[in-house]
Write an enzyme that holds these catalytic residues in place. Sequence first.
Site, PDB file in Angstrom:
ATOM      1  N   GLU A 178       0.820  -1.216   0.000  1.00 35.46           N
ATOM      2  CA  GLU A 178       0.000   0.000   0.000  1.00 35.46           C
ATOM      3  C   GLU A 178       0.853   1.266   0.000  1.00 35.46           C
ATOM      4  O   GLU A 178       0.906   2.013   0.979  1.00 35.46           O
ATOM      5  CB  GLU A 178      -0.998  -0.070   1.158  1.00 35.46           C
ATOM      6  CG  GLU A 178      -1.952  -1.250   0.951  1.00 35.46           C
ATOM      7  CD  GLU A 178      -2.889  -1.512   2.117  1.00 35.46           C
ATOM      8  OE1 GLU A 178      -3.013  -0.645   2.997  1.00 35.46           O
ATOM      9  OE2 GLU A 178      -3.478  -2.601   2.141  1.00 35.46           O
ATOM     10  N   HIS A 381     -14.085 -12.059   6.959  1.00 31.97           N
ATOM     11  CA  HIS A 381     -13.182 -12.724   7.893  1.00 31.97           C
ATOM     12  C   HIS A 381     -11.916 -11.892   8.029  1.00 31.97           C
ATOM     13  O   HIS A 381     -10.927 -12.140   7.337  1.00 31.97           O
ATOM     14  CB  HIS A 381     -12.811 -14.128   7.398  1.00 31.97           C
ATOM     15  CG  HIS A 381     -13.976 -15.071   7.339  1.00 31.97           C
ATOM     16  ND1 HIS A 381     -13.919 -16.283   6.673  1.00 31.97           N
ATOM     17  CD2 HIS A 381     -15.235 -14.995   7.865  1.00 31.97           C
ATOM     18  CE1 HIS A 381     -15.094 -16.910   6.807  1.00 31.97           C
ATOM     19  NE2 HIS A 381     -15.910 -16.147   7.517  1.00 31.97           N
ATOM     20  N   GLU A 382     -11.952 -10.879   8.881  1.00 34.92           N
ATOM     21  CA  GLU A 382     -10.726 -10.126   9.185  1.00 34.92           C
ATOM     22  C   GLU A 382      -9.927 -10.954  10.178  1.00 34.92           C
ATOM     23  O   GLU A 382     -10.464 -11.367  11.209  1.00 34.92           O
ATOM     24  CB  GLU A 382     -11.075  -8.758   9.784  1.00 34.92           C
ATOM     25  CG  GLU A 382      -9.867  -7.965  10.276  1.00 34.92           C
ATOM     26  CD  GLU A 382      -8.822  -7.733   9.192  1.00 34.92           C
ATOM     27  OE1 GLU A 382      -9.149  -7.101   8.178  1.00 34.92           O
ATOM     28  OE2 GLU A 382      -7.682  -8.222   9.352  1.00 34.92           O
ATOM     29  N   HIS A 460      -8.126  -9.062   1.312  1.00 30.91           N
ATOM     30  CA  HIS A 460      -7.477  -7.752   1.471  1.00 30.91           C
ATOM     31  C   HIS A 460      -6.171  -7.966   2.229  1.00 30.91           C
ATOM     32  O   HIS A 460      -6.016  -8.974   2.922  1.00 30.91           O
ATOM     33  CB  HIS A 460      -8.398  -6.781   2.196  1.00 30.91           C
ATOM     34  CG  HIS A 460      -9.419  -6.188   1.271  1.00 30.91           C
ATOM     35  ND1 HIS A 460      -9.665  -4.849   1.192  1.00 30.91           N
ATOM     36  CD2 HIS A 460     -10.217  -6.775   0.343  1.00 30.91           C
ATOM     37  CE1 HIS A 460     -10.595  -4.620   0.276  1.00 30.91           C
ATOM     38  NE2 HIS A 460     -10.947  -5.774  -0.248  1.00 30.91           N
ATOM     39  N   GLU A 461      -5.229  -7.013   2.071  1.00 29.03           N
ATOM     40  CA  GLU A 461      -3.852  -7.210   2.556  1.00 29.03           C
ATOM     41  C   GLU A 461      -3.408  -8.613   2.130  1.00 29.03           C
ATOM     42  O   GLU A 461      -2.982  -9.432   2.946  1.00 29.03           O
ATOM     43  CB  GLU A 461      -3.736  -7.054   4.086  1.00 29.03           C
ATOM     44  CG  GLU A 461      -4.222  -5.715   4.590  1.00 29.03           C
ATOM     45  CD  GLU A 461      -5.748  -5.638   4.648  1.00 29.03           C
ATOM     46  OE1 GLU A 461      -6.372  -6.625   5.058  1.00 29.03           O
ATOM     47  OE2 GLU A 461      -6.302  -4.595   4.266  1.00 29.03           O
ATOM     48  N   GLU A 479      -7.317  -6.973  -2.769  1.00 25.85           N
ATOM     49  CA  GLU A 479      -6.887  -5.590  -2.632  1.00 25.85           C
ATOM     50  C   GLU A 479      -5.436  -5.545  -3.133  1.00 25.85           C
ATOM     51  O   GLU A 479      -5.191  -5.673  -4.321  1.00 25.85           O
ATOM     52  CB  GLU A 479      -7.027  -5.152  -1.171  1.00 25.85           C
ATOM     53  CG  GLU A 479      -6.835  -3.673  -0.969  1.00 25.85           C
ATOM     54  CD  GLU A 479      -6.858  -3.305   0.508  1.00 25.85           C
ATOM     55  OE1 GLU A 479      -7.459  -2.287   0.835  1.00 25.85           O
ATOM     56  OE2 GLU A 479      -6.251  -4.028   1.325  1.00 25.85           O
ATOM     57  N   GLU A 485     -10.147   3.391   0.399  1.00 26.78           N
ATOM     58  CA  GLU A 485     -10.168   3.641   1.843  1.00 26.78           C
ATOM     59  C   GLU A 485      -9.172   4.729   2.257  1.00 26.78           C
ATOM     60  O   GLU A 485      -9.396   5.435   3.227  1.00 26.78           O
ATOM     61  CB  GLU A 485      -9.906   2.343   2.611  1.00 26.78           C
ATOM     62  CG  GLU A 485      -8.548   1.717   2.315  1.00 26.78           C
ATOM     63  CD  GLU A 485      -8.392   0.316   2.913  1.00 26.78           C
ATOM     64  OE1 GLU A 485      -9.393  -0.337   3.224  1.00 26.78           O
ATOM     65  OE2 GLU A 485      -7.231  -0.133   3.048  1.00 26.78           O
TER      66      GLU A 485
HETATM   67  C1  NOJ Z   1      -8.630  -3.194   5.605  1.00 24.37           C
HETATM   68  C2  NOJ Z   1      -9.487  -3.487   4.421  1.00 24.37           C
HETATM   69  O1  NOJ Z   1      -8.871  -3.057   3.234  1.00 24.37           O
HETATM   70  C3  NOJ Z   1     -10.800  -2.798   4.622  1.00 24.37           C
HETATM   71  O2  NOJ Z   1     -11.604  -2.954   3.481  1.00 24.37           O
HETATM   72  C4  NOJ Z   1     -11.455  -3.340   5.859  1.00 24.37           C
HETATM   73  O3  NOJ Z   1     -12.637  -2.613   6.096  1.00 24.37           O
HETATM   74  C5  NOJ Z   1     -10.555  -3.227   7.074  1.00 24.37           C
HETATM   75  N1  NOJ Z   1      -9.260  -3.733   6.772  1.00 24.37           N
HETATM   76  C6  NOJ Z   1     -11.108  -3.969   8.270  1.00 24.37           C
HETATM   77  O4  NOJ Z   1     -11.104  -5.335   8.011  1.00 24.37           O
HETATM   78 CA    CA Z   2      -6.414  -2.448   3.124  1.00 25.43          CA
END
Ligand code: NOJ
Ligand code: CA
Length: 677
Positions: A178, A381-382, A460-461, A479, A485
């Site tokens: 990023e 799923h974070e 993402h990440e 992502e 964001e």
């Molecule tokens: C980073 C992600 O790119 C974003 O889309 C997400 O809302 C946050 N992390 C929380 O999981």
């Molecule tokens: Ca991100």
Amino acid sequence: MLRLFALVGALLLVSTPSLAQSSAPAHAASPGAVLSVELTTDGDGRPSYTVARYGKPVIQPSRLGFLLVDAPKLERNFAVVGQSTRSSDTIWEQPWGERRFVRDRYTELRVNLAERGGLKRRLDVVFRLYDDGLGFRYEFPDQPSLKSVRIAEELTEFNLADAGTAWWIPAGEWNREEYLYNRTAIDQVGAAQTPMTVRTDAGLHIAFHEAALVDYAGMNLTRVEGRRFKAALTPGLDAAKVVREAPFPTPWRTMQIADSAGGLVMSDLILNLNEPNKLGDVSWFKPTKYVGIWWEMHLDRSTWSTGPKHGATTENAIRHIDFAAKNGFGGVLIEGWNQGWDGDWFGAGQDFSFTRPAPDFDLERVAAYARSKGVRLIGHHETGGNAAVYESQLEDALDLDARLGIDTVKTGYVADARGAQVMGDDGLVHFAWHESQAMARHHLRVVTEAAERHIAINPHEPIKDTGLRRTYPNWISREGARGQEYNAWGQPGNPPEHETNLVFTRLLAGPMDFTPGIFGMKTRSPDGVPTTWAKQLALYVVIYSPIQMAADLLENYEANPKPFQFIKDVPTDWADTRVLNGEVGDFVTIVRKDRHSDAWYLGAITDENGRVLDAPLGFLDPGRKYKAQIYRDGPNANWKTAREDIVVEERTVTSADTLTLNLAPGGGQAIRFVPVR
Ligand code: NOJ
Ligand code: CA
């Protein structure tokens, strides 16, 4: 139609082996004789390769080989003991994508290398030459003197023949993928991630990347001297960056090579170098647009954690489902629905549960309501980067999703670089880089477990995209760059040139879940969202992804039905894609044909400079009239002062017309072409 293509493909598959036993150079040319490669060994038996285009050097002699952790390096004392070529010309169909049919036409050169003394180890180098680029990879054969391979570093080099400009983001830094793009002379690049794109002073465009990153470490590039780059593999859990049992191939090291910036975007090299679909029928995944409980958290109007500002309440979810159903969106993303957000989750993740909802979120009821409205929930799923905790719950979590009709899951690995956590073979949890071999394995495990349950994955990440969506078409997007964001947060957002950089760098790797479509331009960021509204609309065409978010707060869409109409209309699955014009970091115009109708869509974007671009409509069916629904920057539009200045108008056009696109500074234009009956 399809069967015919397959047949033609099979007939054109020719194999022309030619074996040589000497150390003569190995040589081959692409099918249209555009590109050629040569592999030779020097007096010390060091193999190197060159690439030429129409006979002119592109890559000067560049070394090949490996440093190993527990054995002498694989680099000196080699001879070419065999070479064979084969050519192939087939057409395959993408289940979803930026075009339906992809031609895969190449010449393959296989070079067998063998050590002349010592351990007498063998190593193959395989080149695939296309007219618009090439890939090469190493194959470690099964052999007694090299069974377990512990790679300390790859010695692969890319020694650019000509001076020019490079667009790149730094490698090995804390914020992973990023970063904003640097634009420097090629000989001023530091350590770079791929895709890295260069334009030589003579105007040749080359994008360096990799394809089919499976069970291996992601590759970065470090500049050794001048214009000579070297592969730098992502570190592993110990001294070895890669641990494999032979036989195995490495990922392909790729170069897309074109006269124009647009030529890079048109290249299917990365997909073609991946294995065909291993999942069979994936019609259960439907490309779609989605809304969600998301931007409100990034604006700090609500929270992922529970409490008075919790965003993922049952009520808020139902409001989003109603909106999606009413406006034709297939999905609703709900972040913060589960337990584990209340503590310190960033780079930690040990508290996350992927099956237990937050107390004020009635998951069963929300899922049933979505089903009753014909809308799919998009799961979230974070993990906080904790792949170890996630894997321990993975099957239960995906079983739950499958039962509830959640057919797409957005995963997340929020942790600084080298802050991911994986379970090692020793049964202990280790910190890992996001693009390490361990994480390459993790992502593929998630994708294949999900595929068994007909669930699609959008990380993402993530780990970088290397075209694995061809092999696993439920790996739908990701992502892996600065997305929208960044325009929400209390820090500088993405400058107006950012998306014009992405198109010719990150997006060459594959789809991105960028999340366009913001009309509420005031955010926590000092510059807010630094584009015009017309540019936000154009991003739906310019940035390819089979799932696209309408990312803004619902009230901003409700208040602006005219520009919102384009977001409602634009598809996310295409029969064809063409680039009408473009320069890296400056501007681009892309047109795409809907896969399910005769409509075409155009997206044009520019950086901070206003521009006038010609858009010849020769892509439309000749002799047919189209209604062009135009969403263009108004006379005062400007990303600094008048972002909302948009004109929505209609014209009748044919393929003989050329439109003049007036793009404001930081602006864009979106057009829908619908045939007139
Ligand atoms: C980073 C992600 O790119 C974003 O889309 C997400 O809302 C946050 N992390 C929380 O999981
Ligand atoms: Ca991100």
